[in-house]
Design a protein around this motif. Structure first.
Motif, short mmCIF file in Angstrom:
data_model
loop_
_atom_site.label_atom_id
_atom_site.label_comp_id
_atom_site.label_asym_id
_atom_site.label_seq_id
_atom_site.Cartn_x
_atom_site.Cartn_y
_atom_site.Cartn_z
N GLY A 193 -0.36 13.56 4.63
CA GLY A 193 -0.63 12.36 5.10
C GLY A 193 -1.64 11.33 6.20
O GLY A 193 -2.20 10.49 5.38
N PHE A 194 -2.23 12.79 6.34
CA PHE A 194 -3.71 12.82 7.22
C PHE A 194 -5.02 12.58 5.57
O PHE A 194 -5.91 11.84 6.02
N GLU A 195 -4.85 12.72 4.48
CA GLU A 195 -6.03 12.83 3.84
C GLU A 195 -5.86 11.51 3.29
O GLU A 195 -6.35 11.05 3.67
N LEU A 196 -4.20 11.13 3.17
CA LEU A 196 -4.03 9.48 2.71
C LEU A 196 -5.23 8.89 3.09
O LEU A 196 -5.73 7.43 3.06
N LEU A 197 -4.72 8.59 4.75
CA LEU A 197 -5.14 7.66 5.97
C LEU A 197 -6.78 7.67 5.66
O LEU A 197 -7.68 6.77 6.55
N ALA A 198 -7.33 9.03 5.88
CA ALA A 198 -8.56 9.44 6.24
C ALA A 198 -9.30 8.80 4.65
O ALA A 198 -10.46 8.33 5.22
N ALA A 199 -8.92 8.68 3.63
CA ALA A 199 -9.06 7.93 2.05
C ALA A 199 -8.93 6.78 2.30
O ALA A 199 -10.02 5.77 1.71
N GLY A 200 -8.99 6.03 3.34
CA GLY A 200 -8.66 4.52 3.39
C GLY A 200 -7.46 3.60 2.74
O GLY A 200 -6.96 4.46 2.02
N GLY A 201 -7.07 2.37 2.46
CA GLY A 201 -6.46 1.77 1.87
C GLY A 201 -5.40 2.04 2.65
O GLY A 201 -4.71 2.80 3.48
N ALA B 192 -1.04 2.83 2.43
CA ALA B 192 -0.37 3.26 1.27
C ALA B 192 1.14 2.46 1.51
O ALA B 192 1.80 1.76 2.18
N ARG B 193 1.03 1.98 -0.77
CA ARG B 193 2.27 1.31 -0.25
C ARG B 193 3.60 1.93 -0.25
O ARG B 193 3.85 1.62 -0.20
N LYS B 194 3.27 3.00 -1.71
CA LYS B 194 4.96 3.75 -1.86
C LYS B 194 5.60 4.09 -0.80
O LYS B 194 4.47 5.06 0.26
N LEU C 185 6.00 14.73 -0.86
CA LEU C 185 4.96 15.27 -1.47
C LEU C 185 5.01 15.60 -2.53
O LEU C 185 3.34 15.29 -3.22
N VAL C 186 6.07 15.78 -3.59
CA VAL C 186 5.26 16.11 -5.01
C VAL C 186 5.90 15.00 -6.17
O VAL C 186 4.56 14.73 -6.45
N SER C 187 5.82 13.71 -4.97
CA SER C 187 6.39 12.77 -5.70
C SER C 187 4.79 11.85 -5.57
O SER C 187 4.49 11.02 -6.54
N THR C 188 4.23 11.97 -4.81
CA THR C 188 3.02 10.81 -4.28
C THR C 188 1.50 11.09 -5.69
O THR C 188 1.57 12.62 -5.12
N GLN C 189 1.16 9.89 -6.02
CA GLN C 189 -0.02 10.63 -6.98
C GLN C 189 -0.96 10.97 -6.01
O GLN C 189 -1.39 10.04 -5.14
N GLY C 190 -2.39 11.33 -6.46
CA GLY C 190 -3.43 11.08 -6.67
C GLY C 190 -4.21 11.90 -5.00
O GLY C 190 -5.48 11.69 -4.92
N ARG D 279 3.89 6.62 2.55
CA ARG D 279 4.12 5.99 4.07
C ARG D 279 5.08 6.64 4.97
O ARG D 279 4.31 7.19 5.44
N LYS D 280 6.03 7.65 3.99
CA LYS D 280 6.28 8.46 4.71
C LYS D 280 5.85 9.70 4.91
O LYS D 280 5.46 10.47 6.03
N LEU D 281 4.42 10.27 4.52
CA LEU D 281 3.50 11.40 4.83
C LEU D 281 2.87 11.04 5.77
O LEU D 281 2.17 12.08 6.53
N VAL D 282 1.91 9.81 5.85
CA VAL D 282 1.45 9.07 6.70
C VAL D 282 1.84 9.10 8.15
O VAL D 282 1.63 9.56 8.76
N GLU D 283 2.92 8.54 7.68
CA GLU D 283 3.79 8.10 8.72
C GLU D 283 4.41 10.27 10.22
O GLU D 283 4.46 10.89 10.98
#
Ligand code: ADP
Ligand code: MG
Length: 338
Positions: free
Chosen positions: A174-182, A184-186, A253-258, A190-194
């Motif tokens: 979740g932290f990686e997604l946040l730090a990458a900016g943009g 989280a739509r899926k 975690l398993v299903s999030t792409q990228g 969103r759950k990982l970021v939360e």
């Protein structure tokens, strides 16, 4: 001697040996999730403190103040949970840059208070200072425990089974997604970021696990599985084997792409999940399984003092504790070597 040569834990180890001594009134001091201080023949005061610093632990570009307040309570509640205690009182120290607004402070306290209320913890004091640099939040959490049911890091024995609650690696992803900016739509993203922004400390589970009498050692997963299991092993003078096929991974975690790494990498080294990692003698495993708590068996404590990862084919390799070190070469927020 530079701190980057000895690392955060090398420094704490030196402070521990040079300036403190074991006392029968404070049988657990430096080296566990919280200090255990004896008040009477049965009652124990648990005390812990954790600090969050702007530019080190968080960046105001990716964290809202409400979440920050929530998290500053969560990380401390989690340490009381890891000792099997009940959190009771909290004090909050703030270092505030001049630019801080009242609205920001209110949001910080709203988040903090929401989680404290959930666990019936009273905010009873603190300290307020101007900070020359970034925002600093330092929380002291006091809790209560029974002498017989404290779950220290030092009680694991060879042959004990290793368990973790919940799922591992979500917060780091979740932290990686946040730090990458943009955004989280899926739903999974969103759950990982939360999970990174508003971790849920496992206070009830910690209390139940301790009261069951099944647990020989416990820690919360703040630095990452490898690092925190390493702390249990070090304090208990044992080693451990973890089976990679057994690690509990969330569907999110398993299903999030990228994501940059495989799910397993986040589960082994990602920090800030605030799940409980604990050990149980095999003869108590049946009683443990009757508790209504979502946990997974992930490995075994061994006599040889090393941390090993067992793959699907049964091959063993050394598991390095790649958790965050404040004086190490890896920057927490950027994730790169500094
Ligand atoms: P946690 O991740 O559970 O919060 P830490 O890794 O921060 O634990 O700390 C490990 C142990 O070292 C704890 O028992 C903590 O109280 C102790 N400790 C950390 N920093 C200091 C310090 N500067 N002086 C004395 N004890 C410390
Ligand atoms: Mg801890």
């Amino acid at each position: 001697m530079k701190l980057e040569d000895i690392g955060e834990f090398g420094l704490i180890g030196r402070i521990r040996t040079l300036f403190t001594q074991p006392s029968p009134k404070a049988p657990i001091g430096i080296g566990d999730d919280a200090a255990a201080l004896f008040l009477s023949s049965a009652a124990v005061l648990l005390a812990t403190t954790d600090m969050l610093i702007e530019g080190v632990h968080f960046d105001l570009a990716t964290t809202d103040l409400y979440s920050l307040g929530w998290k500053s309570a969560a990380v401390n509640l989690s340490d009381i949970a890891a000792m099997g205690g009940v959190p009771r009182y909290c004090l909050v120290g703030l270092g505030l840059p001049r630019r801080t607004t009242m609205e920001q402070v209110r949001e910080l306290y709203r988040g903090l208070h929401a989680l404290l209320r959930k666990h019936a913890v009273l905010l009873v004091g603190g300290d307020t200072c101007r900070s020359g640099r970034g925002l600093v939040i330092s929380v002291v959490m006091l809790g209560e425990a029974r002498k017989r049911s404290i779950t220290a890091r030092s009680g694991a024995r060879s042959g004990d089974l290793v368990f973790t609650t919940g799922t591992l690696g979500d917060a780091a992803a979740g932290f990686e997604l946040l730090a990458a900016g943009g955004r989280a739509r899926k739903r999974g993203a969103r759950k990982l970021v939360e999970r990174h922004l508003r971790p849920e400390p496992r206070v009830e589970w910690g209390g139940k696990l301790a009261a069951s009498g099944c647990v020989s050692a416990m820690i919360d997963v703040s630095d990452g599985l490898a690092s925190d299991l390493g702390h249990i092993c070090e304090e208990s003078r044992v080693g451990a084997e973890v089976h990679e096929g057994l690690l509990p991974l969330s569907r999110a975690l398993v299903s999030t792409q990228g994501l940059k790494q495989a799910p397993l990498a986040y589960a082994l080294s990602g920090g800030e999940d605030y799940e409980l990692l604990f050990t149980v003698p095999p003869r108590k495993a049946a009683a443990l399984r009757r508790l209504n708590i979502p946990f997974t068996e992930i490995g075994t404590i061994i006599r040889r003092r090393s941390l090993l990862l067992v793959d699907h084919a049964g091959r063993r390799r050394r598991l390095t504790a790649a958790g965050y070190d404040h004086f190490g070469k890896r920057d927490r927020l950027q994730g790169r070597r500094r």
